[in-house]
Design a protein around this motif. Structure first.
Motif, PDB file in Angstrom:
ATOM      1  N   ALA A  17       0.844  -1.206   0.000  1.00 14.98           N
ATOM      2  CA  ALA A  17       0.000   0.000   0.000  1.00 14.98           C
ATOM      3  C   ALA A  17       0.871   1.246   0.000  1.00 14.98           C
ATOM      4  CB  ALA A  17      -0.908  -0.012   1.227  1.00 14.98           C
ATOM      5  N   ASP A  19       0.612   4.400   0.743  1.00 13.70           N
ATOM      6  CA  ASP A  19      -0.135   5.474   1.405  1.00 13.70           C
ATOM      7  C   ASP A  19       0.803   6.631   1.727  1.00 13.70           C
ATOM      8  OD1 ASP A  19      -2.618   4.141   1.312  1.00 13.70           O
ATOM      9  OD2 ASP A  19      -2.078   2.950   3.065  1.00 13.70           O
ATOM     10  N   LYS A  41      -0.684  -0.810  -4.153  1.00 15.96           N
ATOM     11  CA  LYS A  41      -2.039  -0.265  -4.016  1.00 15.96           C
ATOM     12  C   LYS A  41      -1.960   1.252  -3.963  1.00 15.96           C
ATOM     13  CE  LYS A  41      -4.559  -0.455  -0.076  1.00 15.96           C
ATOM     14  NZ  LYS A  41      -5.127   0.888   0.122  1.00 15.96           N
ATOM     15  N   LYS A  70     -12.528   2.686  -4.281  1.00  7.95           N
ATOM     16  CA  LYS A  70     -13.839   2.301  -3.730  1.00  7.95           C
ATOM     17  C   LYS A  70     -14.985   3.101  -4.346  1.00  7.95           C
ATOM     18  CE  LYS A  70     -11.824   1.018   0.765  1.00  7.95           C
ATOM     19  NZ  LYS A  70     -10.447   1.553   0.645  1.00  7.95           N
ATOM     20  N   THR A 132     -13.916  -2.416   7.776  1.00  9.77           N
ATOM     21  CA  THR A 132     -13.507  -3.034   9.047  1.00  9.77           C
ATOM     22  C   THR A 132     -13.635  -2.055  10.214  1.00  9.77           C
ATOM     23  OG1 THR A 132     -11.268  -2.620   8.294  1.00  9.77           O
ATOM     24  CG2 THR A 132     -12.027  -4.885   8.211  1.00  9.77           C
ATOM     25  N   VAL A 169     -12.687  -7.435  -0.743  1.00  9.66           N
ATOM     26  CA  VAL A 169     -11.680  -7.039   0.232  1.00  9.66           C
ATOM     27  C   VAL A 169     -12.206  -7.494   1.580  1.00  9.66           C
ATOM     28  CG1 VAL A 169     -10.388  -5.108   1.220  1.00  9.66           C
ATOM     29  CG2 VAL A 169     -11.140  -5.006  -1.171  1.00  9.66           C
ATOM     30  N   PRO A 191      -6.284  -6.786   3.801  1.00 12.51           N
ATOM     31  CA  PRO A 191      -5.375  -5.859   4.484  1.00 12.51           C
ATOM     32  C   PRO A 191      -5.310  -6.214   5.971  1.00 12.51           C
ATOM     33  CG  PRO A 191      -7.479  -4.784   4.065  1.00 12.51           C
ATOM     34  CD  PRO A 191      -7.650  -6.244   3.721  1.00 12.51           C
ATOM     35  N   ARG A 194       0.055  -8.141   9.550  1.00 17.16           N
ATOM     36  CA  ARG A 194       1.200  -7.695  10.351  1.00 17.16           C
ATOM     37  C   ARG A 194       2.119  -8.880  10.624  1.00 17.16           C
ATOM     38  NH1 ARG A 194      -0.228  -3.714   8.774  1.00 17.16           N
ATOM     39  NH2 ARG A 194      -0.729  -1.747   9.756  1.00 17.16           N
ATOM     40  N   GLN A 203      -4.538  -0.648  13.195  1.00 22.22           N
ATOM     41  CA  GLN A 203      -5.330  -1.800  12.769  1.00 22.22           C
ATOM     42  C   GLN A 203      -5.739  -2.602  14.000  1.00 22.22           C
ATOM     43  OE1 GLN A 203      -6.421  -2.267   9.853  1.00 22.22           O
ATOM     44  NE2 GLN A 203      -4.945  -1.760   8.257  1.00 22.22           N
ATOM     45  N   VAL A 219      -2.550  -7.266   1.410  1.00 20.76           N
ATOM     46  CA  VAL A 219      -2.180  -5.857   1.294  1.00 20.76           C
ATOM     47  C   VAL A 219      -1.406  -5.460   2.550  1.00 20.76           C
ATOM     48  CG1 VAL A 219      -3.038  -3.482   1.183  1.00 20.76           C
ATOM     49  CG2 VAL A 219      -4.216  -5.289  -0.106  1.00 20.76           C
ATOM     50  N   VAL A 220      -0.180  -4.996   2.360  1.00 19.69           N
ATOM     51  CA  VAL A 220       0.643  -4.586   3.501  1.00 19.69           C
ATOM     52  C   VAL A 220       1.183  -3.180   3.243  1.00 19.69           C
ATOM     53  CG1 VAL A 220       2.598  -5.173   4.985  1.00 19.69           C
ATOM     54  CG2 VAL A 220       1.354  -7.003   3.820  1.00 19.69           C
ATOM     55  N   GLY A 221       0.939  -2.291   4.194  1.00 18.24           N
ATOM     56  CA  GLY A 221       1.434  -0.924   4.054  1.00 18.24           C
ATOM     57  C   GLY A 221       2.596  -0.651   4.964  1.00 18.24           C
ATOM     58  N   ARG A 222       2.296  -0.044   6.125  1.00 21.01           N
ATOM     59  CA  ARG A 222       3.345   0.482   7.009  1.00 21.01           C
ATOM     60  C   ARG A 222       4.434  -0.500   7.442  1.00 21.01           C
ATOM     61  NH1 ARG A 222      -1.258   3.306  10.367  1.00 21.01           N
ATOM     62  NH2 ARG A 222      -2.269   1.470   9.454  1.00 21.01           N
ATOM     63  N   PRO A 223       4.118  -1.798   7.650  1.00 26.14           N
ATOM     64  CA  PRO A 223       5.227  -2.691   8.018  1.00 26.14           C
ATOM     65  C   PRO A 223       6.332  -2.695   6.964  1.00 26.14           C
ATOM     66  CG  PRO A 223       3.136  -3.754   8.468  1.00 26.14           C
ATOM     67  CD  PRO A 223       2.822  -2.474   7.720  1.00 26.14           C
TER      68      PRO A 223
END
Ligand code: C5P
Length: 243
Positions: A17, A19, A41, A70, A132, A169, A191, A194, A203, A219-223
């Motif tokens: 992701a 972001d 993403k 979306k 979520t 999703v 998503p 972790r 999350q 889907v993995v972002g910040r990690p």
């Protein structure tokens, strides 16, 4: 069903992701992950900041894009947006299932027709079922939906399938129930992943890459994006997926 048979390797199933708020930061991440991750993403933050240039930057570097905007509007407008997503060359995009059957049909139709007309691959079209951030109480009091979150998710998955969508999703905790109800060809994108022992950030319903293995795409972002060494973080997640 356009889910490619080669989408079995961990690197095909990992979606990072992006972001971030600028083209430079997005491009730097894609460059840093070159040779490790190839799917990204792009959501409302980066797209609002820089527009289609974000998609072009990823594609120019050999990456593929999940356009996470979306869509939720009248069928005609969503059909038009689906066509433009095909023109941008994304491999996946999503719409809100609560837009209803006619809107989802229009999305699927727009994607199919534009890919034929433009001779471009048809993207996977996914449904966003229940965000979520909603729990049963908010679903009942704010949206007047009486069923459980899982019951409503499964109801909307059924509607999405009838409308010709390819998957949804889903929170890691919904994967097993959705797989049981929807079968092996339904694409599940999860998503909230972790790696064991990492920060959860904001999350609340999380799972390790291994626990989310029943999903088709993680889907993995910040990690990854907030790690000192994003490529090393991504490689560790791919390793956990392999295990
Ligand atoms: O940084 P992190 O791994 O939490 O990023 C997860 C990504 O997945 C974010 O882009 C977030 O918007 C998205 N997402 C989510 N939960 C959902 C739907 C999308 O975290 N239910």
């Amino acid at each position: 069903m356009p889910r490619a048979p080669e989408d079995r390797l961990p690197a095909d199933r990992l979606i990072v992701a992006l972001d971030v708020d600028s083209l430079d930061r997005a491009a730097a991440l894609v460059d840093a992950l070159h040779g490790t991750a190839r799917r990204f993403k792009i959501g409302s933050q980066l797209f609002t900041a820089v527009g289609p240039a974000a998609v072009e930057a990823v594609r120019k570097r050999g990456g593929e894009v999940f356009l996470d905007l979306k869509f939720h509007d009248i069928p005609n407008t969503v059909e038009g947006a689906a066509r433009e997503a095909v023109r941008l060359g994304v491999f996946m995009f999503n719409v809100h299932a609560s837009g209803g059957r006619a809107m989802m049909r229009a999305a699927a139709h727009g994607a199919r027709e534009a890919s034929q007309t433009l001779s471009l691959p048809r993207p996977l079209v996914l449904a966003v079922t229940v965000l979520t951030s909603f729990d049963r109480q908010a679903l009942a009091s704010e949206l007047r939906v009486a069923s459980s979150v899982e019951g409503h998710v499964l109801h909307l998955c059924g509607l999405a399938q009838e409308a010709g969508l390819d998957g949804n999703v889903a929170s890691p905790h919904e994967i097993a129930a959705i797989r049981r109800a929807m079968g092996p060809r339904w694409a599940i994108v999860t998503p909230g992943v972790r790696p064991a022992g990492s920060e959860t950030n904001d999350q609340s319903r999380i799972a390790t890459p291994r626990a989310a293995a029943g999903a088709d795409y993680l889907v993995v972002g910040r990690p990854i994006t907030a790690a000192a060494d994003p490529a090393k973080a991504a490689a560790a997640i791919l390793e956990e997926m392999r295990a």
